[in-house]
Design an enzyme around this catalytic site. Sequence first.
Site: not given
Length: 455
Positions: A119, A336
């Site tokens: 992540d 992201d």
Amino acid sequence: MKMNTKASTLFSTFTFLAFFHLSLVSCRKIISNPSGNGFTLDLIHRDSPLSPFYNPSITHSNRLRNAFLRSFSRESFFKKSSFASANDTIQSDIIPIPGEYLMKISIGTPPVEIIAIADTGSDLTWTQCKPCTSCFKQTAPIFDSKQSSTYKTIGCNAEECASLETSSCVRGNICEYQMSYGDQSQTIGDLAFDKFTFPSTSGNNVSIPNVVFGCGHDNSGTFNNYTSGIIGLGGGEVSIVNQLDKQIKGKFSYCLIPIPLQSSISNATSHINFGNSATVYGPNVVSTPLIKKEPSTFYYLNLEGISVGNKRVEFKSSKIASSNAFGGDEGNIIIDSGTTLTFLPNDFYLNLESILLESINATRIDDPSGTFGICYESKDGTIDAPKIVAHFTDADLVLAPSSTFAEVEEGLVCLTLVPAEQIAIFGNLAHANFLIGYDLVANKVSFKPTDCTKY
């Protein structure tokens, strides 16, 4: 997300969707000397046939639809994280289901393999640990710190604990972390050091000693049994990227295969690189500044506008700009890889939408789910879309039609740029077939058009 400990508090975001849109990361090639050329891992999309989450009965459009729904939940969490004050506890209302990519690493001596969500929107790496006060079921063995000769808890007065804004400790001189989520899921445990090993099928390993991670003894909620925790690849102090700074010198890059290929070609994998092998160079490379802002977990870029054909829409300043710790309006969008869609501030999106509607000659129809605002009828899953260019500071990126329009169900193609109230996110559909390099020393992100199936 803010990390609390009876001993500490830290901003960290849980990706539930992950690095780079959740999937399994297995090693493809690892150089044994990470301070030299660096090392490379495979990133396997969660919907790939190589992923433990793969369900062959789900259609490609349903996989996309599910990824889009995860994007909306992730955007909601980013919004809360970006606009909370430094003294607020950030909680997410999202359900921490698996993200977009997974990473496979080993912890301890002897090494114990774990599979965790990779992540870029989280900092602290954590995994379930014995003894369990409460642990969710996982298919792999739970890490037992007592069996590792290189495991060591971190004391309350240590610098690493201080980076979590420690206020007090429990059980003597042990720094304890606590992460909680809006659906009442949580992980609580000891902050510790241990050796991390990145295994390779070639037999060459990269072993890094004294990596800070969370050893979770109380973990509950809606976590999935295919994973055992999170690998934090964000920009904060305790992220893996910053902890390995001496080895990788602040450099990592990735090359993401378009989602349709990842779910249909069994031997096609995306890749992530660390160290010198992550340097992006050569013809057609463009670079844009990486803007330092709070929370430091996220990677901020400056989007100046988007062009549709020969018409350009200038980016209107959004609320995200006001959180810039260094002042000014720069750093208006988060890049992201764990978010599939691209989110744009509502006023900017509406101006862009009007130009798109004028530029597309196709039969417009409504999305039955109400998720997407611009959708068209299509017999082959494509439409004749105009050229769309994202203008970042010093870097113009031509976005492929497959990145901006997707078949969300049979015969229905929709725009994957969507409006958002407060936050802007440059999502992973738009990253496909770019080699994207992050240089945290030079503070820049570089893009190189690349066929990621051949990279």
